[in-house]
Structures are given as structure tokens and as C-alpha cells.
Design a protein around this motif. Sequence first.
Motif, PDB file in Angstrom:
ATOM      1  N   LYS A 156       0.816  -1.227   0.000  1.00  0.00           N
ATOM      2  CA  LYS A 156       0.000   0.000   0.000  1.00  0.00           C
ATOM      3  C   LYS A 156       0.843   1.267   0.000  1.00  0.00           C
ATOM      4  CE  LYS A 156      -4.221   1.776   1.565  1.00  0.00           C
ATOM      5  NZ  LYS A 156      -4.966   2.080   0.419  1.00  0.00           N
ATOM      6  N   ASP A 157       2.038   1.225   0.630  1.00  0.00           N
ATOM      7  CA  ASP A 157       2.876   2.421   0.712  1.00  0.00           C
ATOM      8  C   ASP A 157       3.486   2.796  -0.629  1.00  0.00           C
ATOM      9  OD1 ASP A 157       2.328   2.692   3.361  1.00  0.00           O
ATOM     10  OD2 ASP A 157       4.120   1.639   4.039  1.00  0.00           O
ATOM     11  N   SER A 195      -1.606  13.956   3.988  1.00  0.00           N
ATOM     12  CA  SER A 195      -2.904  14.088   4.630  1.00  0.00           C
ATOM     13  C   SER A 195      -3.055  15.535   5.101  1.00  0.00           C
ATOM     14  CB  SER A 195      -3.016  13.128   5.813  1.00  0.00           C
ATOM     15  OG  SER A 195      -2.053  13.425   6.791  1.00  0.00           O
ATOM     16  N   PHE A 196      -4.298  15.969   5.240  1.00  0.00           N
ATOM     17  CA  PHE A 196      -4.551  17.324   5.705  1.00  0.00           C
ATOM     18  C   PHE A 196      -5.505  17.274   6.883  1.00  0.00           C
ATOM     19  CE2 PHE A 196      -6.900  21.306   5.830  1.00  0.00           C
ATOM     20  CZ  PHE A 196      -5.852  22.190   5.933  1.00  0.00           C
ATOM     21  N   PRO A 197      -5.131  17.815   8.000  1.00  0.00           N
ATOM     22  CA  PRO A 197      -3.841  18.421   8.303  1.00  0.00           C
ATOM     23  C   PRO A 197      -2.754  17.346   8.336  1.00  0.00           C
ATOM     24  CG  PRO A 197      -5.215  18.352  10.272  1.00  0.00           C
ATOM     25  CD  PRO A 197      -6.055  17.857   9.148  1.00  0.00           C
ATOM     26  N   PRO A 198      -1.504  17.759   8.097  1.00  0.00           N
ATOM     27  CA  PRO A 198      -0.413  16.783   8.061  1.00  0.00           C
ATOM     28  C   PRO A 198      -0.297  16.005   9.382  1.00  0.00           C
ATOM     29  CG  PRO A 198       0.330  18.884   7.214  1.00  0.00           C
ATOM     30  CD  PRO A 198      -1.040  19.108   7.795  1.00  0.00           C
ATOM     31  N   VAL A 199      -0.113  14.698   9.244  1.00  0.00           N
ATOM     32  CA  VAL A 199       0.072  13.817  10.395  1.00  0.00           C
ATOM     33  C   VAL A 199       1.382  13.079  10.170  1.00  0.00           C
ATOM     34  CG1 VAL A 199      -0.833  11.849  11.682  1.00  0.00           C
ATOM     35  CG2 VAL A 199      -2.408  13.533  10.712  1.00  0.00           C
ATOM     36  N   PHE A 200       2.274  13.160  11.140  1.00  0.00           N
ATOM     37  CA  PHE A 200       3.580  12.542  11.013  1.00  0.00           C
ATOM     38  C   PHE A 200       3.630  11.251  11.821  1.00  0.00           C
ATOM     39  CE2 PHE A 200       4.100  17.020  10.182  1.00  0.00           C
ATOM     40  CZ  PHE A 200       4.821  17.007   9.001  1.00  0.00           C
ATOM     41  N   ASP A 201       4.129  10.203  11.187  1.00  0.00           N
ATOM     42  CA  ASP A 201       4.286   8.904  11.831  1.00  0.00           C
ATOM     43  C   ASP A 201       5.684   8.846  12.422  1.00  0.00           C
ATOM     44  OD1 ASP A 201       4.670   6.240  12.531  1.00  0.00           O
ATOM     45  OD2 ASP A 201       3.395   5.528  10.896  1.00  0.00           O
ATOM     46  N   ARG A 202       5.753   8.877  13.726  1.00  0.00           N
ATOM     47  CA  ARG A 202       7.023   8.917  14.441  1.00  0.00           C
ATOM     48  C   ARG A 202       7.843   7.636  14.225  1.00  0.00           C
ATOM     49  NH1 ARG A 202       6.569  10.580  20.607  1.00  0.00           N
ATOM     50  NH2 ARG A 202       5.580  12.344  19.613  1.00  0.00           N
ATOM     51  N   HIS A 203       7.154   6.499  14.146  1.00  0.00           N
ATOM     52  CA  HIS A 203       7.853   5.216  14.027  1.00  0.00           C
ATOM     53  C   HIS A 203       8.421   4.992  12.627  1.00  0.00           C
ATOM     54  CE1 HIS A 203       6.500   4.246  18.018  1.00  0.00           C
ATOM     55  NE2 HIS A 203       5.262   4.516  17.664  1.00  0.00           N
ATOM     56  N   ARG A 204       7.666   5.337  11.605  1.00  0.00           N
ATOM     57  CA  ARG A 204       8.150   5.168  10.225  1.00  0.00           C
ATOM     58  C   ARG A 204       8.952   6.363   9.750  1.00  0.00           C
ATOM     59  NH1 ARG A 204       2.792   3.553   7.089  1.00  0.00           N
ATOM     60  NH2 ARG A 204       2.843   5.789   7.072  1.00  0.00           N
ATOM     61  N   ARG A 205       8.917   7.447  10.530  1.00  0.00           N
ATOM     62  CA  ARG A 205       9.623   8.690  10.198  1.00  0.00           C
ATOM     63  C   ARG A 205       9.203   9.247   8.843  1.00  0.00           C
ATOM     64  NH1 ARG A 205      14.922   9.524  13.091  1.00  0.00           N
ATOM     65  NH2 ARG A 205      14.709   8.184  14.882  1.00  0.00           N
ATOM     66  N   VAL A 246       5.501  11.205   6.711  1.00  0.00           N
ATOM     67  CA  VAL A 246       4.181  11.829   6.825  1.00  0.00           C
ATOM     68  C   VAL A 246       3.140  10.849   6.279  1.00  0.00           C
ATOM     69  CG1 VAL A 246       4.278  12.981   4.572  1.00  0.00           C
ATOM     70  CG2 VAL A 246       2.915  13.970   6.391  1.00  0.00           C
ATOM     71  N   ASN A 247       1.946  10.842   6.898  1.00  0.00           N
ATOM     72  CA  ASN A 247       0.868   9.995   6.400  1.00  0.00           C
ATOM     73  C   ASN A 247       0.365  10.546   5.067  1.00  0.00           C
ATOM     74  OD1 ASN A 247       1.033   8.383   8.649  1.00  0.00           O
ATOM     75  ND2 ASN A 247      -0.770   9.237   9.641  1.00  0.00           N
ATOM     76  N   MET A 248       0.078   9.631   4.150  1.00  0.00           N
ATOM     77  CA  MET A 248      -0.372  10.003   2.808  1.00  0.00           C
ATOM     78  C   MET A 248      -1.828   9.591   2.618  1.00  0.00           C
ATOM     79  SD  MET A 248       2.437  11.274   1.635  1.00  0.00           S
ATOM     80  CE  MET A 248       2.558  11.303  -0.127  1.00  0.00           C
ATOM     81  N   VAL A 249      -2.522  10.293   1.722  1.00  0.00           N
ATOM     82  CA  VAL A 249      -3.881   9.934   1.316  1.00  0.00           C
ATOM     83  C   VAL A 249      -3.894   9.780  -0.195  1.00  0.00           C
ATOM     84  CG1 VAL A 249      -5.077  10.992   3.265  1.00  0.00           C
ATOM     85  CG2 VAL A 249      -4.595  12.350   1.255  1.00  0.00           C
ATOM     86  N   MET A 250      -4.847   8.979  -0.685  1.00  0.00           N
ATOM     87  CA  MET A 250      -4.920   8.716  -2.125  1.00  0.00           C
ATOM     88  C   MET A 250      -6.358   8.786  -2.615  1.00  0.00           C
ATOM     89  SD  MET A 250      -2.250   5.527  -2.636  1.00  0.00           S
ATOM     90  CE  MET A 250      -3.510   4.358  -2.265  1.00  0.00           C
ATOM     91  N   ASP A 251      -6.465   8.908  -3.915  1.00  0.00           N
ATOM     92  CA  ASP A 251      -7.725   8.783  -4.642  1.00  0.00           C
ATOM     93  C   ASP A 251      -8.787   9.765  -4.137  1.00  0.00           C
ATOM     94  OD1 ASP A 251      -6.462   6.814  -6.135  1.00  0.00           O
ATOM     95  OD2 ASP A 251      -7.124   5.226  -4.791  1.00  0.00           O
ATOM     96  N   GLU A 252      -9.987   9.270  -3.837  1.00  0.00           N
ATOM     97  CA  GLU A 252     -11.097  10.152  -3.466  1.00  0.00           C
ATOM     98  C   GLU A 252     -10.797  10.953  -2.196  1.00  0.00           C
ATOM     99  OE1 GLU A 252     -11.515   6.874  -4.101  1.00  0.00           O
ATOM    100  OE2 GLU A 252     -12.701   6.849  -5.941  1.00  0.00           O
ATOM    101  N   LYS A 253     -10.098  10.343  -1.261  1.00  0.00           N
ATOM    102  CA  LYS A 253      -9.734  11.042  -0.014  1.00  0.00           C
ATOM    103  C   LYS A 253      -8.794  12.213  -0.320  1.00  0.00           C
ATOM    104  CE  LYS A 253      -9.915  11.023   4.523  1.00  0.00           C
ATOM    105  NZ  LYS A 253     -11.139  11.376   5.222  1.00  0.00           N
ATOM    106  N   ASP A 254      -7.890  12.027  -1.286  1.00  0.00           N
ATOM    107  CA  ASP A 254      -6.977  13.099  -1.682  1.00  0.00           C
ATOM    108  C   ASP A 254      -7.757  14.260  -2.306  1.00  0.00           C
ATOM    109  OD1 ASP A 254      -4.439  14.323  -2.092  1.00  0.00           O
ATOM    110  OD2 ASP A 254      -4.466  13.653  -4.179  1.00  0.00           O
ATOM    111  N   ILE A 255      -8.753  13.949  -3.113  1.00  0.00           N
ATOM    112  CA  ILE A 255      -9.583  15.000  -3.726  1.00  0.00           C
ATOM    113  C   ILE A 255     -10.378  15.738  -2.650  1.00  0.00           C
ATOM    114  CG2 ILE A 255     -11.562  15.420  -5.235  1.00  0.00           C
ATOM    115  CD1 ILE A 255     -10.473  13.160  -7.030  1.00  0.00           C
TER     116      ILE A 255
END
Length: 149
Positions: A3-4, A15-25, A27-36
Amino acid sequence: MDKDTEQSYLGKGWSFPPVFDRHRREVNMVMDEKDIEQSLNILLSTRPGERVMQPSFGCNLDIMLFEPITTSLITFVKDLIKKSILFYEARIDANKIEINVENIESGLILIEIDYTIRSTNSRFNFVYPFYTEEGVNQGIILRNSGFDR
């Protein structure tokens, strides 16, 4: 392909607002309809001039703050939103834009956008809450209207 690293035909972004994943270092991403959906939220909540590299990006909804809600103002705002979507969100066609002022006494104006994603011909309804006063429990409503393909 996990998926990544998978490719999105409608786009992929922060993602909006930006969310940072501390463990993976990262930023969380969004795709497709969620991105729109999140792109529409960004477009409607950005004032032109806020972005240094794209000074004309945004939709100047702040004009509604101190104006009386009249038919002329509503028509003007609908046109403003339609033009912003036309210029800055090329993945969709805005079918209908409605301004709901039923809760104006509580400082809430709902901007309802019925749109079709061009590449999939899927219809969605996006509701953007515009607060004329300090808002609490703000949220975005997105509904699939069931008119896919």
C-alpha cells in the motif's frame, strides 16, 4: 506491491492536516477520493496570497464574514468556488454548488458541492462548513451520491 508504494490514478498527497508517523519517520499520505476531498478542503480554506509559490491559489471565502447574506452574495460566492475548482482541482467537475444558510444565526454556513470525478465518472457530495463565528467540532462531510459510472 504494498500500500505504501502503490500508484494512485487520482493522485497521492500528504494528509490534511499533516500527520507525522514517528515510528516510520514519514508523513501519512492519502490517495484517490480522499486526496480529492482534502484538496477541496485546502482550496476552500486558503486565501489567495497565502501561498508564496502560488499566490493566486485559494478561494476568498472571507468576503462573506461581514456582508449581509443576499442572493447577490450567494451567487457571487458560488461563482468564486466554481472558478477556484475549475482552475485548481482539474480532477473533478463541479456539477452543483449550494450555499446553505439555515444555521446562519449560530454562525454556520454550509457549502455543498456535488461533483463528478472525471477519470472514474463517480459522483460525490462534499460539504464544507464555513464558520462566521468561532467554530467548535468542525468537520468535513463527504458522501458518495450513488451515481457511479
